[in-house]
Structures are given as structure tokens and as C-alpha cells.
Motif scaffolding. Structure first.
Motif, PDB file in Angstrom:
ATOM      1  N   LYS A  32       0.840  -1.206   0.000  1.00 27.47           N
ATOM      2  CA  LYS A  32       0.000   0.000   0.000  1.00 27.47           C
ATOM      3  C   LYS A  32       0.877   1.259   0.000  1.00 27.47           C
ATOM      4  O   LYS A  32       0.601   2.220  -0.708  1.00 27.47           O
ATOM      5  N   GLY A  33       1.942   1.247   0.769  1.00 24.06           N
ATOM      6  CA  GLY A  33       2.862   2.380   0.803  1.00 24.06           C
ATOM      7  C   GLY A  33       3.612   2.543  -0.498  1.00 24.06           C
ATOM      8  O   GLY A  33       3.838   3.659  -0.970  1.00 24.06           O
ATOM      9  N   VAL A  34       3.995   1.429  -1.113  1.00 28.22           N
ATOM     10  CA  VAL A  34       4.689   1.495  -2.406  1.00 28.22           C
ATOM     11  C   VAL A  34       3.756   2.085  -3.462  1.00 28.22           C
ATOM     12  O   VAL A  34       4.183   2.859  -4.315  1.00 28.22           O
ATOM     13  N   ALA A  35       2.464   1.764  -3.386  1.00 29.99           N
ATOM     14  CA  ALA A  35       1.494   2.345  -4.316  1.00 29.99           C
ATOM     15  C   ALA A  35       1.436   3.859  -4.155  1.00 29.99           C
ATOM     16  O   ALA A  35       1.322   4.598  -5.141  1.00 29.99           O
ATOM     17  N   ALA A  36       1.540   4.338  -2.923  1.00 29.59           N
ATOM     18  CA  ALA A  36       1.547   5.791  -2.689  1.00 29.59           C
ATOM     19  C   ALA A  36       2.794   6.425  -3.289  1.00 29.59           C
ATOM     20  O   ALA A  36       2.727   7.511  -3.867  1.00 29.59           O
ATOM     21  N   ILE A  37       3.913   5.750  -3.186  1.00 28.04           N
ATOM     22  CA  ILE A  37       5.163   6.256  -3.748  1.00 28.04           C
ATOM     23  C   ILE A  37       5.047   6.411  -5.261  1.00 28.04           C
ATOM     24  O   ILE A  37       5.551   7.367  -5.845  1.00 28.04           O
ATOM     25  N   ALA A  38       4.338   5.486  -5.896  1.00 15.91           N
ATOM     26  CA  ALA A  38       4.189   5.519  -7.353  1.00 15.91           C
ATOM     27  C   ALA A  38       3.486   6.782  -7.828  1.00 15.91           C
ATOM     28  O   ALA A  38       3.638   7.192  -8.981  1.00 15.91           O
ATOM     29  N   SER A  39       2.750   7.442  -6.935  1.00 15.92           N
ATOM     30  CA  SER A  39       2.039   8.663  -7.320  1.00 15.92           C
ATOM     31  C   SER A  39       2.946   9.895  -7.391  1.00 15.92           C
ATOM     32  O   SER A  39       2.515  10.942  -7.864  1.00 15.92           O
ATOM     33  N   CYS A  40       4.168   9.780  -6.945  1.00 10.84           N
ATOM     34  CA  CYS A  40       5.116  10.896  -6.981  1.00 10.84           C
ATOM     35  C   CYS A  40       5.734  10.953  -8.383  1.00 10.84           C
ATOM     36  O   CYS A  40       6.697  10.246  -8.679  1.00 10.84           O
ATOM     37  N   GLY A  41       5.167  11.786  -9.224  1.00 11.83           N
ATOM     38  CA  GLY A  41       5.560  11.840 -10.630  1.00 11.83           C
ATOM     39  C   GLY A  41       6.976  12.305 -10.896  1.00 11.83           C
ATOM     40  O   GLY A  41       7.523  12.025 -11.953  1.00 11.83           O
ATOM     41  N   ARG A  42       7.587  13.011  -9.968  1.00 10.22           N
ATOM     42  CA  ARG A  42       8.953  13.509 -10.184  1.00 10.22           C
ATOM     43  C   ARG A  42      10.016  12.640  -9.518  1.00 10.22           C
ATOM     44  O   ARG A  42      11.204  12.947  -9.573  1.00 10.22           O
ATOM     45  N   LEU A  43       9.592  11.550  -8.894  1.00 12.33           N
ATOM     46  CA  LEU A  43      10.530  10.667  -8.201  1.00 12.33           C
ATOM     47  C   LEU A  43      11.489  10.042  -9.200  1.00 12.33           C
ATOM     48  O   LEU A  43      11.076   9.449 -10.192  1.00 12.33           O
ATOM     49  N   THR A  44      12.784  10.227  -8.960  1.00 10.80           N
ATOM     50  CA  THR A  44      13.788   9.642  -9.843  1.00 10.80           C
ATOM     51  C   THR A  44      14.635   8.592  -9.144  1.00 10.80           C
ATOM     52  O   THR A  44      15.270   7.784  -9.796  1.00 10.80           O
ATOM     53  N   GLN A  45      14.675   8.612  -7.808  1.00 11.91           N
ATOM     54  CA  GLN A  45      15.454   7.622  -7.064  1.00 11.91           C
ATOM     55  C   GLN A  45      14.650   7.133  -5.870  1.00 11.91           C
ATOM     56  O   GLN A  45      14.104   7.927  -5.116  1.00 11.91           O
ATOM     57  N   LEU A  46      14.612   5.809  -5.722  1.00 17.20           N
ATOM     58  CA  LEU A  46      13.934   5.188  -4.599  1.00 17.20           C
ATOM     59  C   LEU A  46      14.798   4.065  -4.062  1.00 17.20           C
ATOM     60  O   LEU A  46      15.226   3.189  -4.815  1.00 17.20           O
ATOM     61  N   TYR A  47      15.082   4.116  -2.781  1.00 11.55           N
ATOM     62  CA  TYR A  47      15.857   3.076  -2.115  1.00 11.55           C
ATOM     63  C   TYR A  47      15.008   2.492  -1.000  1.00 11.55           C
ATOM     64  O   TYR A  47      14.604   3.207  -0.090  1.00 11.55           O
ATOM     65  N   LEU A  48      14.731   1.198  -1.087  1.00 16.16           N
ATOM     66  CA  LEU A  48      14.005   0.478  -0.043  1.00 16.16           C
ATOM     67  C   LEU A  48      14.955  -0.557   0.530  1.00 16.16           C
ATOM     68  O   LEU A  48      15.358  -1.485  -0.166  1.00 16.16           O
ATOM     69  N   VAL A  49      15.306  -0.415   1.783  1.00 15.77           N
ATOM     70  CA  VAL A  49      16.241  -1.337   2.428  1.00 15.77           C
ATOM     71  C   VAL A  49      15.599  -1.840   3.707  1.00 15.77           C
ATOM     72  O   VAL A  49      15.204  -1.051   4.564  1.00 15.77           O
TER      73      VAL A  49
END
Length: 90
Positions: A32-49
Motif C-alpha cells: 500500500k505504501g509502495v502504491a503511494a510512492i508511485a504517485s510521486c511523478g517527479r521521483l527519480t530515485q527510490l531506495y528500499l532497504v
């Protein structure tokens, strides 16, 4: 207070121009949180650790919804590790 899917959703709605996001050890983060991240149209880098509730399905959906200029790194999630082991040659 730990970050939750709902909190991340509020962050993404309130700051839609986020271009880089690093989430380390966010135990409550799920698909559900990853789906929210997908809505950030200007996101160029995502690190999930160490976000162990995130599944391959949500990462695949995120990759499908992103531009080619985006970079996503997922490490130490249970599903990603399991898939990596399964894809290794014998």
C-alpha cells in the motif's frame, strides 16, 4: 513514531514533487505504501532497504509505472531475497 503506509501516503500527497526517497528499516511499509510512492511523478530515485512487507508484486507494479529515468533499489526484503535465490543457476 514509526512511519506507516498511511503516513507515507500523506507525505506523498503533501509533497508530490519528491525526487528522491530513502526508506531504511521501515517495518510497517507494505505494498500500500509502495502504491503511494508511485504517485510521486517527479521521483527519480527510490531506495528500499529492510522493508520486509514489500512484495515483488508491488515492486513490479512500481517499475511498470515509472519512467526509464527512474532508479529503484530494493535490498534485504524477504521476497526479493527469495526470488534472487530461486533465479541463481544450479
Amino acid at each position: 513514531m514509526p512511519l506507516t503506509d498511511d503516513g507515507l501516503g500523506a507525505l506523498c500527497r503533501g509533497c508530490p514533487d519528491i525526487c528522491s526517497l530513502v526508506l531504511i528499516g521501515v517495518a510497517a511499509l507494505s505494498d500500500k505504501g509502495v502504491a503511494a510512492i508511485a504517485s510521486c511523478g517527479r521521483l527519480t530515485q527510490l531506495y528500499l532497504v529492510g522493508c520486509n512487507l514489500v512484495t515483488d508484486a508491488s515492486l513490479a507494479a512500481l517499475a511498470a509505472s515509472t519512467r526509464s529515468s527512474r532508479r529503484a533499489v530494493a535490498r534485504s526484503t524477504l521476497s526479493v531475497r527469495a526470488r534472487s535465490r530461486a533465479s541463481r543457476p544450479s
